[in-house]
Design a protein around this motif. Sequence first.
Motif, PDB file in Angstrom:
ATOM      1  N   ARG A 281      53.936  73.646  44.244  1.00 38.67           N
ATOM      2  CA  ARG A 281      53.570  74.348  45.474  1.00 38.67           C
ATOM      3  C   ARG A 281      52.215  75.029  45.343  1.00 38.67           C
ATOM      4  NH1 ARG A 281      58.975  76.390  45.507  1.00 38.67           N
ATOM      5  NH2 ARG A 281      58.148  78.447  44.912  1.00 38.67           N
ATOM      6  N   HIS A 282      51.832  75.328  44.096  1.00 40.28           N
ATOM      7  CA  HIS A 282      50.549  75.997  43.861  1.00 40.28           C
ATOM      8  C   HIS A 282      49.480  75.030  43.345  1.00 40.28           C
ATOM      9  CE1 HIS A 282      53.308  79.424  44.140  1.00 40.28           C
ATOM     10  NE2 HIS A 282      52.252  80.161  44.413  1.00 40.28           N
ATOM     11  N   GLY A 283      49.712  73.728  43.552  1.00 38.31           N
ATOM     12  CA  GLY A 283      48.649  72.757  43.321  1.00 38.31           C
ATOM     13  C   GLY A 283      48.606  72.103  41.956  1.00 38.31           C
ATOM     14  N   VAL A 284      49.616  72.348  41.110  1.00 39.56           N
ATOM     15  CA  VAL A 284      49.650  71.713  39.796  1.00 39.56           C
ATOM     16  C   VAL A 284      50.752  70.656  39.805  1.00 39.56           C
ATOM     17  CG1 VAL A 284      49.964  72.034  37.313  1.00 39.56           C
ATOM     18  CG2 VAL A 284      48.831  73.807  38.681  1.00 39.56           C
ATOM     19  N   ALA A 285      50.382  69.390  39.646  1.00 36.57           N
ATOM     20  CA  ALA A 285      51.333  68.290  39.729  1.00 36.57           C
ATOM     21  C   ALA A 285      52.292  68.300  38.544  1.00 36.57           C
ATOM     22  CB  ALA A 285      50.587  66.962  39.773  1.00 36.57           C
ATOM     23  N   PRO A 286      53.540  67.814  38.746  1.00 35.29           N
ATOM     24  CA  PRO A 286      54.484  67.716  37.620  1.00 35.29           C
ATOM     25  C   PRO A 286      53.933  66.911  36.445  1.00 35.29           C
ATOM     26  CG  PRO A 286      55.627  67.407  39.700  1.00 35.29           C
ATOM     27  CD  PRO A 286      54.164  67.452  40.031  1.00 35.29           C
ATOM     28  N   MET A 287      53.152  65.866  36.747  1.00 38.13           N
ATOM     29  CA  MET A 287      52.536  65.067  35.680  1.00 38.13           C
ATOM     30  C   MET A 287      51.710  65.951  34.751  1.00 38.13           C
ATOM     31  SD  MET A 287      51.711  61.852  34.605  1.00 38.13           S
ATOM     32  CE  MET A 287      51.645  60.694  35.968  1.00 38.13           C
ATOM     33  N   THR A 288      50.900  66.816  35.332  1.00 36.80           N
ATOM     34  CA  THR A 288      50.030  67.686  34.548  1.00 36.80           C
ATOM     35  C   THR A 288      50.840  68.747  33.813  1.00 36.80           C
ATOM     36  OG1 THR A 288      48.246  67.341  36.124  1.00 36.80           O
ATOM     37  CG2 THR A 288      48.052  69.237  34.657  1.00 36.80           C
ATOM     38  N   LEU A 289      51.842  69.322  34.493  1.00 34.54           N
ATOM     39  CA  LEU A 289      52.682  70.332  33.857  1.00 34.54           C
ATOM     40  C   LEU A 289      53.394  69.765  32.635  1.00 34.54           C
ATOM     41  CD1 LEU A 289      53.865  73.210  33.998  1.00 34.54           C
ATOM     42  CD2 LEU A 289      55.719  72.249  35.385  1.00 34.54           C
ATOM     43  N   GLY A 290      53.917  68.551  32.769  1.00 33.74           N
ATOM     44  CA  GLY A 290      54.573  67.918  31.631  1.00 33.74           C
ATOM     45  C   GLY A 290      53.624  67.696  30.466  1.00 33.74           C
ATOM     46  N   ALA A 291      52.389  67.284  30.776  1.00 31.94           N
ATOM     47  CA  ALA A 291      51.402  67.063  29.724  1.00 31.94           C
ATOM     48  C   ALA A 291      51.064  68.358  28.998  1.00 31.94           C
ATOM     49  CB  ALA A 291      50.140  66.437  30.308  1.00 31.94           C
ATOM     50  N   VAL A 292      50.947  69.460  29.747  1.00 32.16           N
ATOM     51  CA  VAL A 292      50.678  70.756  29.118  1.00 32.16           C
ATOM     52  C   VAL A 292      51.840  71.140  28.199  1.00 32.16           C
ATOM     53  CG1 VAL A 292      50.386  73.225  29.554  1.00 32.16           C
ATOM     54  CG2 VAL A 292      49.153  71.555  30.952  1.00 32.16           C
ATOM     55  N   SER A 327      61.106  65.941  29.793  1.00 27.37           N
ATOM     56  CA  SER A 327      62.187  65.496  30.675  1.00 27.37           C
ATOM     57  C   SER A 327      61.722  65.398  32.122  1.00 27.37           C
ATOM     58  CB  SER A 327      63.387  66.442  30.576  1.00 27.37           C
ATOM     59  OG  SER A 327      63.065  67.733  31.059  1.00 27.37           O
ATOM     60  N   ILE A 328      60.643  66.059  32.461  1.00 30.17           N
ATOM     61  CA  ILE A 328      60.131  66.012  33.834  1.00 30.17           C
ATOM     62  C   ILE A 328      59.681  64.609  34.222  1.00 30.17           C
ATOM     63  CG2 ILE A 328      57.680  66.484  33.359  1.00 30.17           C
ATOM     64  CD1 ILE A 328      57.794  68.511  35.654  1.00 30.17           C
ATOM     65  N   TYR A 329      59.400  63.753  33.231  1.00 31.60           N
ATOM     66  CA  TYR A 329      58.881  62.426  33.555  1.00 31.60           C
ATOM     67  C   TYR A 329      59.944  61.482  34.097  1.00 31.60           C
ATOM     68  CZ  TYR A 329      54.448  63.943  31.840  1.00 31.60           C
ATOM     69  OH  TYR A 329      53.259  64.631  31.702  1.00 31.60           O
ATOM     70  N   TYR A 330      61.225  61.817  33.963  1.00 35.80           N
ATOM     71  CA  TYR A 330      62.244  61.058  34.689  1.00 35.80           C
ATOM     72  C   TYR A 330      62.000  61.191  36.190  1.00 35.80           C
ATOM     73  CZ  TYR A 330      65.003  60.542  30.389  1.00 35.80           C
ATOM     74  OH  TYR A 330      65.426  60.217  29.135  1.00 35.80           O
ATOM     75  N   ALA A 331      61.799  62.445  36.656  1.00 36.76           N
ATOM     76  CA  ALA A 331      61.552  62.669  38.080  1.00 36.76           C
ATOM     77  C   ALA A 331      60.200  62.111  38.505  1.00 36.76           C
ATOM     78  CB  ALA A 331      61.625  64.160  38.384  1.00 36.76           C
ATOM     79  N   VAL A 332      59.177  62.258  37.655  1.00 35.94           N
ATOM     80  CA  VAL A 332      57.849  61.748  37.998  1.00 35.94           C
ATOM     81  C   VAL A 332      57.897  60.236  38.216  1.00 35.94           C
ATOM     82  CG1 VAL A 332      55.519  61.359  37.102  1.00 35.94           C
ATOM     83  CG2 VAL A 332      56.575  63.614  36.881  1.00 35.94           C
ATOM     84  N   LEU A 333      58.579  59.532  37.332  1.00 27.51           N
ATOM     85  CA  LEU A 333      58.625  58.075  37.450  1.00 27.51           C
ATOM     86  C   LEU A 333      59.431  57.619  38.649  1.00 27.51           C
ATOM     87  CD1 LEU A 333      58.881  56.663  33.814  1.00 27.51           C
ATOM     88  CD2 LEU A 333      57.202  56.060  35.556  1.00 27.51           C
TER      89      LEU A 333
END
Length: 411
Positions: A281-292, A327-333
């Motif tokens: 919601r604040h502009g950071v994609a799940p892809m990026t959050l998972g990478a961090v 684990s967030i990459y299940y939802a990302v994919l």
Amino acid sequence: MSSTAEPTTGTLVSRVVLPFAAGYFLSYLYRTVNAVLAPEIGRSIQLDAADVGLMTGIYFITFAAAQLPLGLLLDRFGPRRVESILLAFAAAGALAFSLAEAVPALVVGRALVGFGVSACLMAALKANVQFFPPARLPLMNGIILGAGGLGAVAATAPVHLALMVTDWRGVYAGVAGLTLLSAMALWLAVPDRPTGAGGSLAAQIGEVAEIFRSRDFWRIAPAAMASTGSFMAIQGLWAGPWFRDMAGLSAEAAAGGLTVMAAGMAVGYLSIGAVAEWFERHGVAPMTLGAVGMGIHAVTLGLMALGWSAAPSLLAAAYGFSGASASIYYAVLTRRFPVRLAGRVNTSLNLLIFIAAFTSQWGIGWVLGLWDKADGHWPAQAWMVALGLPLAAKLAGLAWLAPACRTSGPR
């Protein structure tokens, strides 16, 4: 089982979520329990480091091998039937493991266990989709994942306490009985819903091939494999010996460190979905959050490889918490594929992750075995190399993933 009136949320939680949560609790307990039991097993059956890695890691191979057919079976027969039948195999495998007198029998027992619990998460997620509206899925899925974290906690200090009244054989026999009870509860308590399966078997298999041809899939999968696979391998087996060898902890204190690590993982799994929603919601994609998160996890693994032991409980908590980030990459994919492929996207990624977990778990043991023990402990150099290799794979996966990361957008 059917009813003319729609069951209440409370009824569905008690008859759907909790039985499947119990299955995933047992799945994670099996996955990690050898981190505590391996020294006890080694005292009754002669094992070298590679034997320990193979004995424990074969779980990941049979688990992985079941993933692709599992997606098809869940679509055709439903989660209640598939998981309850498979859990009976897990119970048989645990009983066989408890009776083993040599390495081959241990391997066969663990292989059956891995096969038997291979549906525990995927069946639960499919059941949640069948019985709950989309708005409720994050909470219900969080309950399932949290139960897995509690299973990892139960496999640490509680198992160590159980060894005061029984041995490793008794622990495995007891868990075999609990697994059979869980299978019966699933079979008897969970209602049936239409599976919604459509298309021929050949068409469904062709859709799996479509997943594996996807560039998006192969941009994300290597990082998830390297991160989650090595995390499963280390948290499930090699963290205990690391605590004893590098942090100088007693067996009791090492079990406590494993408990902290598992608790950190449980909190990570429970919180990652909500955190991702807020960041998006604040502009950071799940892809990026998972990478961090995976970057932080790489730092903690690097500290373990270097033998940093000034605050082992803090390191254990950080390693466990950040290990849940991939684990967030299940939802990302699944957001990058049609909804009809969601289950098979998840099982396809699971297949690769568990292959990586087996490779890491057996490979770390093989590398450690290249050094002789001194006073029952592997030297610091052995740990540096053994943990440095999965760290290098993790960093390579992150480098491959980096071009796809975005600071905004739904992906």
